[in-house]
Design a protein around this motif. Structure first.
Motif, PDB file in Angstrom:
ATOM      1  N   ILE A 161       0.847  -1.202   0.000  1.00 46.47           N
ATOM      2  CA  ILE A 161       0.000   0.000   0.000  1.00 46.47           C
ATOM      3  C   ILE A 161       0.882   1.252   0.000  1.00 46.47           C
ATOM      4  CG2 ILE A 161      -1.671   1.350   1.336  1.00 46.47           C
ATOM      5  CD1 ILE A 161      -2.793  -1.325   2.389  1.00 46.47           C
ATOM      6  N   ILE A 162       1.934   1.227   0.829  1.00 47.14           N
ATOM      7  CA  ILE A 162       2.855   2.365   0.894  1.00 47.14           C
ATOM      8  C   ILE A 162       3.613   2.516  -0.417  1.00 47.14           C
ATOM      9  CG2 ILE A 162       4.916   3.267   2.046  1.00 47.14           C
ATOM     10  CD1 ILE A 162       3.884   1.968   4.624  1.00 47.14           C
ATOM     11  N   ASN A 163       4.050   1.404  -0.986  1.00 49.19           N
ATOM     12  CA  ASN A 163       4.763   1.449  -2.266  1.00 49.19           C
ATOM     13  C   ASN A 163       3.928   2.109  -3.352  1.00 49.19           C
ATOM     14  OD1 ASN A 163       7.010   0.171  -1.219  1.00 49.19           O
ATOM     15  ND2 ASN A 163       6.317  -1.880  -1.793  1.00 49.19           N
ATOM     16  N   ASN A 164       2.643   1.761  -3.382  1.00 49.58           N
ATOM     17  CA  ASN A 164       1.737   2.376  -4.364  1.00 49.58           C
ATOM     18  C   ASN A 164       1.616   3.875  -4.123  1.00 49.58           C
ATOM     19  OD1 ASN A 164       1.278  -0.152  -5.478  1.00 49.58           O
ATOM     20  ND2 ASN A 164      -0.589  -0.525  -4.291  1.00 49.58           N
ATOM     21  N   ALA A 165       1.548   4.261  -2.842  1.00 46.15           N
ATOM     22  CA  ALA A 165       1.348   5.675  -2.503  1.00 46.15           C
ATOM     23  C   ALA A 165       2.556   6.531  -2.845  1.00 46.15           C
ATOM     24  CB  ALA A 165       1.017   5.811  -1.014  1.00 46.15           C
ATOM     25  N   ILE A 166       3.767   5.982  -2.680  1.00 47.64           N
ATOM     26  CA  ILE A 166       4.957   6.803  -2.938  1.00 47.64           C
ATOM     27  C   ILE A 166       5.298   6.859  -4.421  1.00 47.64           C
ATOM     28  CG2 ILE A 166       5.898   6.386  -0.646  1.00 47.64           C
ATOM     29  CD1 ILE A 166       7.824   4.398  -1.780  1.00 47.64           C
ATOM     30  N   ASN A 167       4.490   6.207  -5.239  1.00 44.73           N
ATOM     31  CA  ASN A 167       4.697   6.257  -6.688  1.00 44.73           C
ATOM     32  C   ASN A 167       3.617   7.038  -7.413  1.00 44.73           C
ATOM     33  OD1 ASN A 167       7.143   4.730  -6.968  1.00 44.73           O
ATOM     34  ND2 ASN A 167       5.977   2.887  -6.464  1.00 44.73           N
ATOM     35  N   GLU A 168       2.737   7.699  -6.653  1.00 47.98           N
ATOM     36  CA  GLU A 168       1.682   8.492  -7.288  1.00 47.98           C
ATOM     37  C   GLU A 168       1.393   9.725  -6.449  1.00 47.98           C
ATOM     38  OE1 GLU A 168      -2.294   6.366  -5.399  1.00 47.98           O
ATOM     39  OE2 GLU A 168      -1.481   5.568  -7.280  1.00 47.98           O
ATOM     40  N   SER A 169       0.822  10.758  -7.049  1.00 47.99           N
ATOM     41  CA  SER A 169       0.517  11.983  -6.314  1.00 47.99           C
ATOM     42  C   SER A 169      -0.574  11.707  -5.287  1.00 47.99           C
ATOM     43  CB  SER A 169       0.073  13.077  -7.284  1.00 47.99           C
ATOM     44  OG  SER A 169      -1.085  12.668  -7.994  1.00 47.99           O
ATOM     45  N   GLY A 170      -0.538  12.455  -4.220  1.00 42.32           N
ATOM     46  CA  GLY A 170      -1.536  12.287  -3.168  1.00 42.32           C
ATOM     47  C   GLY A 170      -0.953  12.681  -1.827  1.00 42.32           C
ATOM     48  N   ILE A 171      -1.772  12.587  -0.791  1.00 46.52           N
ATOM     49  CA  ILE A 171      -1.342  12.903   0.572  1.00 46.52           C
ATOM     50  C   ILE A 171      -1.111  11.600   1.327  1.00 46.52           C
ATOM     51  CG2 ILE A 171      -2.025  13.907   2.781  1.00 46.52           C
ATOM     52  CD1 ILE A 171      -3.590  16.006   1.247  1.00 46.52           C
ATOM     53  N   ILE A 172       0.072  11.470   1.916  1.00 49.58           N
ATOM     54  CA  ILE A 172       0.355  10.360   2.824  1.00 49.58           C
ATOM     55  C   ILE A 172       0.235  10.915   4.231  1.00 49.58           C
ATOM     56  CG2 ILE A 172       2.052   8.674   3.602  1.00 49.58           C
ATOM     57  CD1 ILE A 172       3.243   8.688   0.806  1.00 49.58           C
ATOM     58  N   LEU A 173      -0.732  10.420   4.973  1.00 48.29           N
ATOM     59  CA  LEU A 173      -1.045  10.943   6.303  1.00 48.29           C
ATOM     60  C   LEU A 173      -0.538   9.975   7.363  1.00 48.29           C
ATOM     61  CD1 LEU A 173      -2.639  13.524   7.157  1.00 48.29           C
ATOM     62  CD2 LEU A 173      -4.586  12.027   7.608  1.00 48.29           C
ATOM     63  N   VAL A 174       0.246  10.489   8.316  1.00 49.85           N
ATOM     64  CA  VAL A 174       0.744   9.673   9.420  1.00 49.85           C
ATOM     65  C   VAL A 174       0.064  10.152  10.693  1.00 49.85           C
ATOM     66  CG1 VAL A 174       2.772   8.920  10.712  1.00 49.85           C
ATOM     67  CG2 VAL A 174       2.944   9.306   8.252  1.00 49.85           C
ATOM     68  N   CYS A 175      -0.709   9.279  11.310  1.00 57.18           N
ATOM     69  CA  CYS A 175      -1.534   9.657  12.460  1.00 57.18           C
ATOM     70  C   CYS A 175      -1.098   8.913  13.722  1.00 57.18           C
ATOM     71  CB  CYS A 175      -3.006   9.335  12.199  1.00 57.18           C
ATOM     72  SG  CYS A 175      -3.679  10.091  10.724  1.00 57.18           S
ATOM     73  N   GLY A 176      -1.410   9.522  14.856  1.00 55.66           N
ATOM     74  CA  GLY A 176      -1.124   8.877  16.129  1.00 55.66           C
ATOM     75  C   GLY A 176      -1.220   9.865  17.263  1.00 55.66           C
ATOM     76  N   ALA A 177      -1.089   9.358  18.478  1.00 54.19           N
ATOM     77  CA  ALA A 177      -1.138  10.195  19.669  1.00 54.19           C
ATOM     78  C   ALA A 177       0.174  10.955  19.829  1.00 54.19           C
ATOM     79  CB  ALA A 177      -1.399   9.306  20.897  1.00 54.19           C
ATOM     80  N   PRO A 178       0.229  11.945  20.735  1.00 54.57           N
ATOM     81  CA  PRO A 178       1.501  12.615  21.002  1.00 54.57           C
ATOM     82  C   PRO A 178       2.560  11.601  21.442  1.00 54.57           C
ATOM     83  CG  PRO A 178      -0.313  13.821  22.027  1.00 54.57           C
ATOM     84  CD  PRO A 178      -0.893  12.541  21.515  1.00 54.57           C
ATOM     85  N   LEU A 179       3.781  11.759  20.958  1.00 53.82           N
ATOM     86  CA  LEU A 179       4.917  10.889  21.278  1.00 53.82           C
ATOM     87  C   LEU A 179       4.727   9.455  20.797  1.00 53.82           C
ATOM     88  CD1 LEU A 179       5.756  12.085  24.920  1.00 53.82           C
ATOM     89  CD2 LEU A 179       6.769  12.828  22.775  1.00 53.82           C
ATOM     90  N   SER A 180       3.836   9.250  19.828  1.00 56.39           N
ATOM     91  CA  SER A 180       3.630   7.890  19.309  1.00 56.39           C
ATOM     92  C   SER A 180       4.715   7.486  18.307  1.00 56.39           C
ATOM     93  CB  SER A 180       2.256   7.789  18.642  1.00 56.39           C
ATOM     94  OG  SER A 180       2.148   8.701  17.557  1.00 56.39           O
ATOM     95  N   GLY A 181       5.462   8.456  17.791  1.00 57.92           N
ATOM     96  CA  GLY A 181       6.521   8.158  16.835  1.00 57.92           C
ATOM     97  C   GLY A 181       6.184   8.561  15.418  1.00 57.92           C
TER      98      GLY A 181
END
Length: 462
Positions: free
Chosen positions: A302-322
């Motif tokens: 899924i990530i490989n597909n996303a980094i080969n096409e335009s779009g927003i990659i969103l990284v979510c999590g709590a504070p200090l989650s990494g």
């Protein structure tokens, strides 16, 4: 924050013009941009594609009659690392190569930086023979030789972990000038052992309180007595390249420090309060390979597909989650696969130097903020942009719309759990965002990460 310069190129910048390597107008523009971004003029010229690093090295070698060295396949003498501290290596872009009798040969990106040479001579107590190397190759070797990407359990023995207390160093009868530095190292070591990423120092009853923040709870870890407070704060600020004489206004700096075999980078923020200055450290561990963080082949696809096409990659999590840790691993992955892509970042502080990524630090001292960066970054023709902490809807919408120009945008989004994410995304302000997300990575914990493609995410959020 100390201004970043390259004294060699500052002195020889017009020789670049006379040699026909760089137009005069470009030098003037590069100087303005270097000041705004707090990077040296050479980095500006290289980032903009005006001249290559190799061309600059050949120019300097001819002009200064100092030999150059290609560090790509070079093996350093590890015994020489003791002559240059990790902090000085990062600060001066310098790395020791070998020592013959009383002469230490070092690779430098800025061989006319006499202050750096004097500092190393004083520390190493021997004469210095400089050679020229590219800044990129020096940083790569520093990361390779000074840091190791291993876990706390592998670097500290169980006895050290169980019985370690930074106050043992505090009470050590050490009269040397480095005692304060050893105390800083001991506090950072304990934070790493306890998997703590936030450390604060503030006025307490009998001195300067040392506090760790873990799982949202503030834990007191003792005090630095009043008699040592001024010396400790001065040393900490100096290590972070802040002005130790200033306490009335906020300062932001970066601490590059070696704790045993772990190279630690921490942002250092100072802030005046009515009770005295408060100092806050946020510790960042070295980024790992993306495949080590996300072992699932399906999720990696899924990530490989996303980094080969335009779009927003969103990284979510709590504070200090990494979140930042995962994004840095993403940037490294993208840089290793797409050498022909211009990958850029807009950050308050660059936590680690990422090879193949044009990292840009915002600088409020010269009014180079996110608003100004957003208006100028398109002129750099980026293919991938990472944004740290977008605060306004206008800037958010601007960068989101860059997806229509075939760009990949990396963003962080704060959400403690999936239910909170669903509730936040229900607001109309996020309709544009939802339609442009190509991939979302949700960090539940260090050992639990979910990856969603566009189809599954829209199904979940609607």
């Amino acid at each position: 924050m100390e201004t970043v310069t390259n004294k060699t190129l500052e002195k020889l910048k017009y020789d670049l013009v006379r040699s026909g390597l760089v137009p005069y107008e470009t030098i003037e523009q590069a100087e303005e941009l270097a000041q705004a971004q707090n990077i040296n003029i050479g980095q500006v010229l290289i980032n903009s594609g005006v001249i290559t690093e190799d061309a600059i090295i050949k120019f300097l070698e001819t002009k200064l009659h100092i030999p150059s060295v290609n560090l790509e396949d070079y093996t350093l003498d590890k015994n020489c690392l003791k002559y240059v501290s990790f902090s000085d290596a990062r600060k001066y872009k310098i790395i020791p190569l070998f020592k013959i009798e009383d002469t230490l040969t070092v690779a430098m990106a800025d061989p006319l930086d006499l202050f750096a040479i004097d500092k190393i001579v004083e520390t190493a107590e021997c004469s210095i023979e400089p050679v020229i190397a590219t800044e990129t190759s020096i940083i790569k070797k520093i990361d390779e030789y000074y840091k190791t990407d291993i876990t706390v359990g592998e670097i500290f023995t169980s006895e050290e972990i169980e019985g370690f207390d930074w106050r043992n160093e505090l009470h050590n009868e050490d009269l040397s000038d480095n005692h304060m530095q050893k105390i800083v190292r001991a506090i950072l070591k304990q934070a790493i052992i306890e998997h703590v990423h936030e450390v604060s120092f503030q006025k307490a009853d009998d001195g300067l309180g040392v506090n760790f923040k873990k799982n949202g709870e503030i834990l007191s870890k003792g005090e630095i007595p009043n008699v040592l407070t001024a010396s400790f704060v001065s040393k900490l600020k100096t290590l972070a390249e802040l002005d130790p004489s200033v306490s009335e206004v906020p300062q932001l700096g970066k601490l590059c420090f070696k704790v045993d075999e772990i190279a630690v980078i921490a942002s250092v923020s100072t802030f005046p309060t009515i009770m005295g200055e408060r100092i806050f450290l946020k510790i960042y561990m070295p980024p790992k390979k993306l495949s080590d963080i996300i072992p699932s082949e399906k999720q990696m696809q899924i990530i490989n597909n996303a980094i080969n096409e335009s779009g927003i990659i969103l990284v979510c999590g709590a504070p200090l989650s990494g979140k930042t840790h995962v994004i840095y691993s993403l940037l490294l992955e993208m840089a290793s696969r797409n050498n022909n892509k211009n990958i850029m970042t807009l950050e308050s502080l660059a936590k680690y130097n990422l090879e193949g990524v044009n990292q840009c630090e915002l600088n409020e001292n010269v009014n180079f903020n996110m608003d100004k960066a957003s208006r100028f970054i398109e002129f750099q023709s980026p293919d991938v942009i990472y944004l740290e902490g977008v605060k306004t809807k206008e800037i958010f919408d601007y960068f989101a719309n860059l997806v229509y120009d075939d760009k990949i945008i990396l963003m962080e989004f704060l959400a403690n759990n999936m239910e909170e994410l669903r509730n936040k995304m229900a607001f109309s302000d996020f309709e544009t965002l939802k339609s442009l997300i190509s991939c979302m990575i949700f960090i539940h914990s260090q050992d639990s990460i979910e990856v969603f493609d566009k189809k599954d995410l829209l199904k979940y959020l609607t």
